[in-house]
Scaffold this motif. Sequence first.
Motif, mmCIF file in Angstrom:
data_model
loop_
_atom_site.group_PDB
_atom_site.id
_atom_site.type_symbol
_atom_site.label_atom_id
_atom_site.label_comp_id
_atom_site.label_asym_id
_atom_site.label_seq_id
_atom_site.Cartn_x
_atom_site.Cartn_y
_atom_site.Cartn_z
ATOM 1 N N ARG A 4 0.933 -1.246 -0.014
ATOM 2 C CA ARG A 4 -0.119 0.042 0.003
ATOM 3 C C ARG A 4 0.722 1.205 -0.077
ATOM 4 O O ARG A 4 0.486 2.287 -0.820
ATOM 5 C CB ARG A 4 -0.794 0.052 1.108
ATOM 6 C CG ARG A 4 -2.105 1.202 1.173
ATOM 7 C CD ARG A 4 -2.963 1.244 2.320
ATOM 8 N NE ARG A 4 -3.571 2.482 2.468
ATOM 9 C CZ ARG A 4 -4.676 2.623 1.697
ATOM 10 N NH1 ARG A 4 -5.377 1.855 0.924
ATOM 11 N NH2 ARG A 4 -5.492 3.908 1.911
ATOM 12 N N GLU A 5 1.840 1.180 0.888
ATOM 13 C CA GLU A 5 2.692 2.478 0.837
ATOM 14 C C GLU A 5 3.787 2.685 -0.654
ATOM 15 O O GLU A 5 3.459 3.905 -1.015
ATOM 16 C CB GLU A 5 3.829 2.283 1.993
ATOM 17 C CG GLU A 5 3.571 2.385 3.258
ATOM 18 C CD GLU A 5 4.199 1.949 4.445
ATOM 19 O OE1 GLU A 5 4.285 2.491 5.593
ATOM 20 O OE2 GLU A 5 5.176 1.165 4.058
ATOM 21 N N LYS A 6 3.920 1.445 -1.105
ATOM 22 C CA LYS A 6 4.404 1.672 -2.520
ATOM 23 C C LYS A 6 3.480 2.331 -3.500
ATOM 24 O O LYS A 6 3.893 3.252 -4.403
ATOM 25 C CB LYS A 6 4.942 0.256 -2.910
ATOM 26 C CG LYS A 6 6.266 -0.136 -2.400
ATOM 27 C CD LYS A 6 6.651 -1.528 -2.683
ATOM 28 C CE LYS A 6 7.773 -2.383 -1.785
ATOM 29 N NZ LYS A 6 8.052 -3.436 -2.424
ATOM 30 N N ARG A 7 2.318 1.976 -3.362
ATOM 31 C CA ARG A 7 1.208 2.219 -4.283
ATOM 32 C C ARG A 7 0.853 3.821 -4.173
ATOM 33 O O ARG A 7 0.775 4.451 -5.037
ATOM 34 C CB ARG A 7 -0.132 1.589 -4.065
ATOM 35 C CG ARG A 7 -1.404 1.486 -4.859
ATOM 36 C CD ARG A 7 -2.468 0.821 -5.042
ATOM 37 N NE ARG A 7 -3.488 1.080 -5.827
ATOM 38 C CZ ARG A 7 -4.589 0.584 -6.021
ATOM 39 N NH1 ARG A 7 -4.854 -0.112 -4.884
ATOM 40 N NH2 ARG A 7 -5.444 0.798 -6.860
ATOM 41 N N LEU A 8 0.859 4.101 -2.816
ATOM 42 C CA LEU A 8 0.732 5.519 -2.607
ATOM 43 C C LEU A 8 1.681 6.377 -2.942
ATOM 44 O O LEU A 8 1.447 7.709 -3.523
ATOM 45 C CB LEU A 8 0.401 5.655 -0.990
ATOM 46 C CG LEU A 8 -1.050 5.136 -0.385
ATOM 47 C CD1 LEU A 8 -0.751 5.242 0.984
ATOM 48 C CD2 LEU A 8 -2.013 5.938 -0.751
#
Length: 91
Positions: A4-8
């Motif tokens: 999720r952090e990578k996606r954000l």
Amino acid sequence: MTEREKRLKKLNFRADHRGIRELDILVGGFAKQYLEKLSDLELDQFEALMHVPDQQFYAILRRERDIPEQLDCPLLRQMIDYAIQQKTDLR
């Protein structure tokens, strides 16, 4: 770093580098304020909106063009509201 952090991080970068300064300001500003709070479904919608051509997307956010049925979703309407709240005329 979580998926999720990578996606954000990827979506924040894309939102801030649209190719048109006005969209960088509007979409990038929206992303900075709201992206981390979005659900996975809303992130999917946001990601799909990043593929809308710049001129079309800007016209939709400025209410100069109707929302195409396939793009209409609560997130886009929230983005339009955000764009309207930005009192500066970006033209």
